[in-house]
Write a protein that holds these residues in place. Structure first.
Motif, PDB file in Angstrom:
ATOM      1  N   LEU A   1      -7.419 -11.189  36.003  1.00 26.78           N
ATOM      2  CA  LEU A   1      -6.689 -11.574  37.229  1.00 26.78           C
ATOM      3  C   LEU A   1      -6.708 -13.083  37.450  1.00 26.78           C
ATOM      4  N   LEU A   2      -7.251 -13.813  36.472  1.00 21.93           N
ATOM      5  CA  LEU A   2      -7.220 -15.288  36.474  1.00 21.93           C
ATOM      6  C   LEU A   2      -8.024 -15.900  37.619  1.00 21.93           C
ATOM      7  N   PHE A   3      -9.128 -15.252  37.978  1.00 23.13           N
ATOM      8  CA  PHE A   3     -10.031 -15.793  38.995  1.00 23.13           C
ATOM      9  C   PHE A   3     -11.400 -16.071  38.377  1.00 23.13           C
TER      10      PHE A   3
ATOM     11  N   PRO B   1      -3.812 -10.995  43.326  1.00 21.71           N
ATOM     12  CA  PRO B   1      -4.548 -12.002  44.107  1.00 21.71           C
ATOM     13  C   PRO B   1      -4.019 -13.425  43.956  1.00 21.71           C
ATOM     14  N   ASN B   2      -3.166 -13.683  42.920  1.00 19.43           N
ATOM     15  CA  ASN B   2      -2.658 -15.045  42.715  1.00 19.43           C
ATOM     16  C   ASN B   2      -1.448 -15.360  43.582  1.00 19.43           C
ATOM     17  N   LEU B   3      -1.043 -14.397  44.406  1.00 17.27           N
ATOM     18  CA  LEU B   3       0.157 -14.632  45.225  1.00 17.27           C
ATOM     19  C   LEU B   3       0.003 -15.811  46.180  1.00 17.27           C
TER      20      LEU B   3
ATOM     21  N   ARG C   1       3.270 -21.740  44.469  1.00 19.00           N
ATOM     22  CA  ARG C   1       3.888 -22.791  43.637  1.00 19.00           C
ATOM     23  C   ARG C   1       4.475 -22.256  42.342  1.00 19.00           C
ATOM     24  N   ASP C   2       3.869 -21.145  41.855  1.00 16.51           N
ATOM     25  CA  ASP C   2       4.126 -20.799  40.454  1.00 16.51           C
ATOM     26  C   ASP C   2       5.236 -19.805  40.134  1.00 16.51           C
ATOM     27  N   PRO C   3       5.411 -18.710  40.929  1.00 21.21           N
ATOM     28  CA  PRO C   3       6.386 -17.695  40.510  1.00 21.21           C
ATOM     29  C   PRO C   3       7.839 -18.154  40.576  1.00 21.21           C
TER      30      PRO C   3
ATOM     31  N   THR D   1      -0.347 -10.174  34.734  1.00 22.16           N
ATOM     32  CA  THR D   1      -0.853 -10.049  36.112  1.00 22.16           C
ATOM     33  C   THR D   1      -0.028 -10.867  37.101  1.00 22.16           C
ATOM     34  N   ARG D   2       0.647 -11.901  36.636  1.00 26.16           N
ATOM     35  CA  ARG D   2       1.430 -12.725  37.578  1.00 26.16           C
ATOM     36  C   ARG D   2       2.942 -12.454  37.475  1.00 26.16           C
ATOM     37  N   GLN D   3       3.378 -11.776  36.444  1.00 32.67           N
ATOM     38  CA  GLN D   3       4.840 -11.590  36.286  1.00 32.67           C
ATOM     39  C   GLN D   3       5.430 -10.792  37.446  1.00 32.67           C
TER      40      GLN D   3
ATOM     41  N   GLU E   1      -0.177 -24.489  28.792  1.00 31.14           N
ATOM     42  CA  GLU E   1      -0.704 -23.139  28.505  1.00 31.14           C
ATOM     43  C   GLU E   1       0.267 -22.085  29.034  1.00 31.14           C
ATOM     44  N   ARG E   2       1.083 -22.474  30.029  1.00 31.96           N
ATOM     45  CA  ARG E   2       1.919 -21.483  30.689  1.00 31.96           C
ATOM     46  C   ARG E   2       3.426 -21.662  30.485  1.00 31.96           C
ATOM     47  N   THR E   3       3.861 -22.799  29.993  1.00 32.87           N
ATOM     48  CA  THR E   3       5.306 -23.072  29.908  1.00 32.87           C
ATOM     49  C   THR E   3       5.716 -23.412  28.476  1.00 32.87           C
TER      50      THR E   3
ATOM     51  N   SER F   1      -4.959 -25.534  27.858  1.00 37.31           N
ATOM     52  CA  SER F   1      -6.268 -24.971  28.218  1.00 37.31           C
ATOM     53  C   SER F   1      -6.259 -24.549  29.685  1.00 37.31           C
ATOM     54  N   ARG F   2      -7.187 -23.704  30.045  1.00 36.34           N
ATOM     55  CA  ARG F   2      -7.214 -23.149  31.412  1.00 36.34           C
ATOM     56  C   ARG F   2      -7.428 -24.244  32.442  1.00 36.34           C
ATOM     57  N   ALA F   3      -8.274 -25.209  32.150  1.00 35.44           N
ATOM     58  CA  ALA F   3      -8.537 -26.270  33.143  1.00 35.44           C
ATOM     59  C   ALA F   3      -7.263 -27.068  33.405  1.00 35.44           C
TER      60      ALA F   3
ATOM     61  N   MET G   1      -4.127 -25.834  33.163  1.00 32.14           N
ATOM     62  CA  MET G   1      -3.132 -24.760  32.978  1.00 32.14           C
ATOM     63  C   MET G   1      -1.699 -25.199  33.295  1.00 32.14           C
ATOM     64  N   HIS G   2      -1.552 -26.095  34.270  1.00 35.17           N
ATOM     65  CA  HIS G   2      -0.221 -26.601  34.630  1.00 35.17           C
ATOM     66  C   HIS G   2      -0.288 -28.124  34.734  1.00 35.17           C
ATOM     67  N   LEU G   3       0.878 -28.751  34.617  1.00 31.24           N
ATOM     68  CA  LEU G   3       0.942 -30.227  34.725  1.00 31.24           C
ATOM     69  C   LEU G   3       0.371 -30.697  36.070  1.00 31.24           C
ATOM     70  N   ASP G   4       0.586 -29.891  37.132  1.00 33.98           N
ATOM     71  CA  ASP G   4       0.133 -30.355  38.462  1.00 33.98           C
ATOM     72  C   ASP G   4      -1.372 -30.211  38.661  1.00 33.98           C
ATOM     73  N   THR G   5      -2.076 -29.727  37.624  1.00 32.56           N
ATOM     74  CA  THR G   5      -3.556 -29.733  37.761  1.00 32.56           C
ATOM     75  C   THR G   5      -4.120 -31.045  37.225  1.00 32.56           C
ATOM     76  N   VAL G   6      -3.268 -31.841  36.562  1.00 32.02           N
ATOM     77  CA  VAL G   6      -3.755 -33.115  36.006  1.00 32.02           C
ATOM     78  C   VAL G   6      -2.962 -34.325  36.507  1.00 32.02           C
TER      79      VAL G   6
ATOM     80  N   ARG H   1     -11.767 -20.888  44.544  1.00 27.98           N
ATOM     81  CA  ARG H   1     -12.275 -19.973  43.511  1.00 27.98           C
ATOM     82  C   ARG H   1     -11.143 -19.356  42.677  1.00 27.98           C
ATOM     83  N   GLY H   2      -9.894 -19.498  43.204  1.00 32.36           N
ATOM     84  CA  GLY H   2      -8.747 -19.008  42.430  1.00 32.36           C
ATOM     85  C   GLY H   2      -8.200 -20.039  41.477  1.00 32.36           C
ATOM     86  N   ARG H   3      -8.845 -21.242  41.458  1.00 31.36           N
ATOM     87  CA  ARG H   3      -8.488 -22.307  40.512  1.00 31.36           C
ATOM     88  C   ARG H   3      -7.149 -22.972  40.828  1.00 31.36           C
TER      89      ARG H   3
ATOM     90  N   ARG I   1      -1.297 -28.178  46.264  1.00 29.47           N
ATOM     91  CA  ARG I   1       0.059 -28.105  45.701  1.00 29.47           C
ATOM     92  C   ARG I   1       0.334 -26.719  45.137  1.00 29.47           C
ATOM     93  N   CYS I   2      -0.698 -26.133  44.502  1.00 32.17           N
ATOM     94  CA  CYS I   2      -0.551 -24.785  43.924  1.00 32.17           C
ATOM     95  C   CYS I   2      -0.247 -23.756  45.012  1.00 32.17           C
ATOM     96  N   MET I   3      -0.805 -23.998  46.216  1.00 31.06           N
ATOM     97  CA  MET I   3      -0.704 -22.968  47.267  1.00 31.06           C
ATOM     98  C   MET I   3       0.534 -23.138  48.133  1.00 31.06           C
TER      99      MET I   3
HETATM  100  N1  LIG Z   1       0.073 -24.687  40.103  1.00 27.50           N
HETATM  101  C1  LIG Z   1      -1.155 -24.262  39.800  1.00 27.50           C
HETATM  102  O1  LIG Z   1      -1.936 -24.955  39.156  1.00 27.50           O
HETATM  103  N2  LIG Z   1      -1.504 -23.020  40.186  1.00 27.50           N
HETATM  104  C2  LIG Z   1      -2.841 -22.499  40.042  1.00 27.50           C
HETATM  105  C3  LIG Z   1      -2.793 -21.058  39.647  1.00 27.50           C
HETATM  106  C4  LIG Z   1      -4.173 -20.431  39.584  1.00 27.50           C
HETATM  107  C5  LIG Z   1      -4.096 -18.988  39.106  1.00 27.50           C
HETATM  108  N3  LIG Z   1      -5.428 -18.340  39.217  1.00 27.50           N
HETATM  109  C6  LIG Z   1      -3.613 -18.913  37.653  1.00 27.50           C
HETATM  110  O2  LIG Z   1      -4.467 -18.980  36.763  1.00 27.50           O
HETATM  111  O3  LIG Z   1      -2.402 -18.805  37.440  1.00 27.50           O
END
Ligand SMILES: NC(=O)NCCC[C@H](N)C(=O)O
Length: 412
Positions: free
Chosen positions: A39-41, A157-159, A163-165, A182-184, A236-238, A268-270, A272-277, A395-397, A401-403
């Motif tokens: 569930l990516l948590f 739980p990632n709803l 930012r992402d769907p 789990t996120r599709q 990792e995702r795109t 990598s998971r850390a 995972m998206h451009l907006d995490t860095v 804790r959902g990483r 911006r993600c939220m």
């Molecule tokens: N834009 C983002 O960096 N979103 C974070 C998503 C965290 C979620 N637990 C995931 O792994 O997809």
């Protein structure tokens, strides 16, 4: 006076007027230690506190004249019509992984037993524990087989990472094909909202990407840096192939966007998206994770003027600062390093989304309280902070911006 389009986002920093959030629901208490990974948590948030933190997040917007709309409300309002609700339930159950016709029928009956569509939506998001539904007259092994798996339908739980769907780009939206199963299913809510909700149904919004495409793209990788320049992470995702499809449709529509910068970032998971860095906090100021400083490979994709050629693509390897100065035509770009410099503090604060700021106006960003070193550096650079509590939500990483998914920003 021209009506503002239902979706209007041509920057990362224009004054935010309308934002889409998801208040964490019972899905958070359906995360189990065994399922966390899938569930990516990285831990199980304490729901009551996560909700308090999320309400503080929403309050920041309301105090700054931003209209807050909730995914769960928009989704419920979109399926008021019985035939739309039936379609939605059919698609949702078909993608939920349930095996066995009688099981599917029993789950459909269960969903249909919810009179109020908002309660129905909350249940769809929360997931169904197997003890909630009795399977009468099992007809197949799938119907009768009782595995020790605790759910009939997994929680989502990632709803709260809205930012992402799907993502607002210009006067349109991309509805994504997510990397993970789990996120599709999350993207179904976006599909029905943008197709059937009264605010969007006949509003003329454009669709740049569809959830049924075979290539993956997620909203955390899409940054609208200006009305001419979009940055997208190849992450990792795109997938690069998804960026091709997106670019083709965006350029064909004649929007103001002229170039897409595709950044090849570590898979990598850390990161995972451009907006995490990397996020934009002001006209010429960005946060950056020091680990991605140094030469970056970036592909600039422009609409080609050559007959028979769709794109002019240039591969370059240079410092992010120089890439941004060149393509955003800025004299001097300031990069604020998450955690100050490479090392222990940067690792900790990036892991807890110190780079994942959300601008509500130029030079004004929402940040997590816990990333005190990055926050101090932002203030030292004249950035105004709106600080929110973050012990449980992080804790959902994902960060501020993600939220959040901006629906309307004032044009710069
Ligand atoms: N834009 C983002 O960096 N979103 C974070 C998503 C965290 C979620 N637990 C995931 O792994 O997809």
């Amino acid at each position: 006076m021209l009506k503002t389009p239902a979706i209007d986002v041509y920057s990362e920093i224009g004054k935010l007027k309308k934002v889409l959030l998801r208040r964490p629901g019972s899905e958070i208490e359906n995360i189990t230690p065994d399922l966390m990974d899938r569930l990516l948590f990285d831990d199980i948030p304490y729901l009551e506190v996560a909700r308090q933190e999320h309400d503080a997040f929403a309050e920041i917007f309301r105090r700054n004249d931003v209209e807050v709309v909730y995914l769960e409300d928009l989704a419920a309002q979109s399926i008021q019509a019985e035939e739309i609700r039936a379609l939605f339930l059919e698609e949702f159950i078909a993608e939920s992984g349930i095996r066995g016709d009688m099981k599917k029928a029993a789950v459909l009956d269960y969903f249909q037993s919810f009179e109020d569509t908002r309660t129905l939506i909350d249940k769809m998001m929360a997931g169904i524990r197997k003890e909630e539904v009795f399977i009468a007259n099992p007809k197949s092994l799938s119907d009768i087989m009782d595995s020790d798996y605790p759910f009939l339908i997994d929680p989502m739980p990632n709803l709260y990472f809205t930012r992402d769907p799907f993502a607002s780009v210009g006067t349109g939206v991309t509805i994504h094909h997510m990397r993970t199963v789990t996120r599709q299913r999350e993207t179904l809510f976006g599909k029905y909202i943008f197709k059937y909700h009264p605010d969007f149904r006949d509003s003329g919004i454009k669709f740049w990407y569809d959830r049924d495409e075979q290539y993956c793209i997620e909203g955390g990788d899409i940054l609208v840096l200006s009305d001419k320049v979009i940055a997208i992470g190849i992450s990792e995702r795109t997938d690069a192939a998804a960026i091709d499809l997106f670019a083709s449709r965006l350029f064909a529509d004649g929007q103001s966007f002229e170039v897409i910068l595709a950044f090849d970032i570590p898979k990598s998971r850390a990161y995972m998206h451009l907006d995490t860095v990397f996020t934009m906090v002001d006209h010429a100021t960005f946060t950056i994770h020091p680990e991605i400083e140094g030469p970056l490979t970036v592909y600039s994709i422009k609409k080609s003027t050559k007959k028979g050629t769709e794109f002019d693509i240039e591969k370059e390897t240079m410092e992010l600062k120089r890439i941004l100065e060149r393509y955003l035509e800025l004299e001097e770009v300031t990069l604020i390093r998450c955690g100050g410099k490479r090392g222990i503090d940067a690792g900790r604060e990036q892991w807890n989304d110190g780079s994942n700021t959300l601008a509500i106006a130029p030079g004004e960003v929402v940040v997590y309280a816990r990333n005190h070193i990055t926050n101090h550096l932002l203030e030292e650079n004249g950035i105004r902070l709106h600080v929110m509590p973050s012990s449980e939500l992080s804790r959902g990483r994902g960060g501020p911006r993600c939220m959040s998914m901006p629906l309307i920003r004032e044009r710069l």
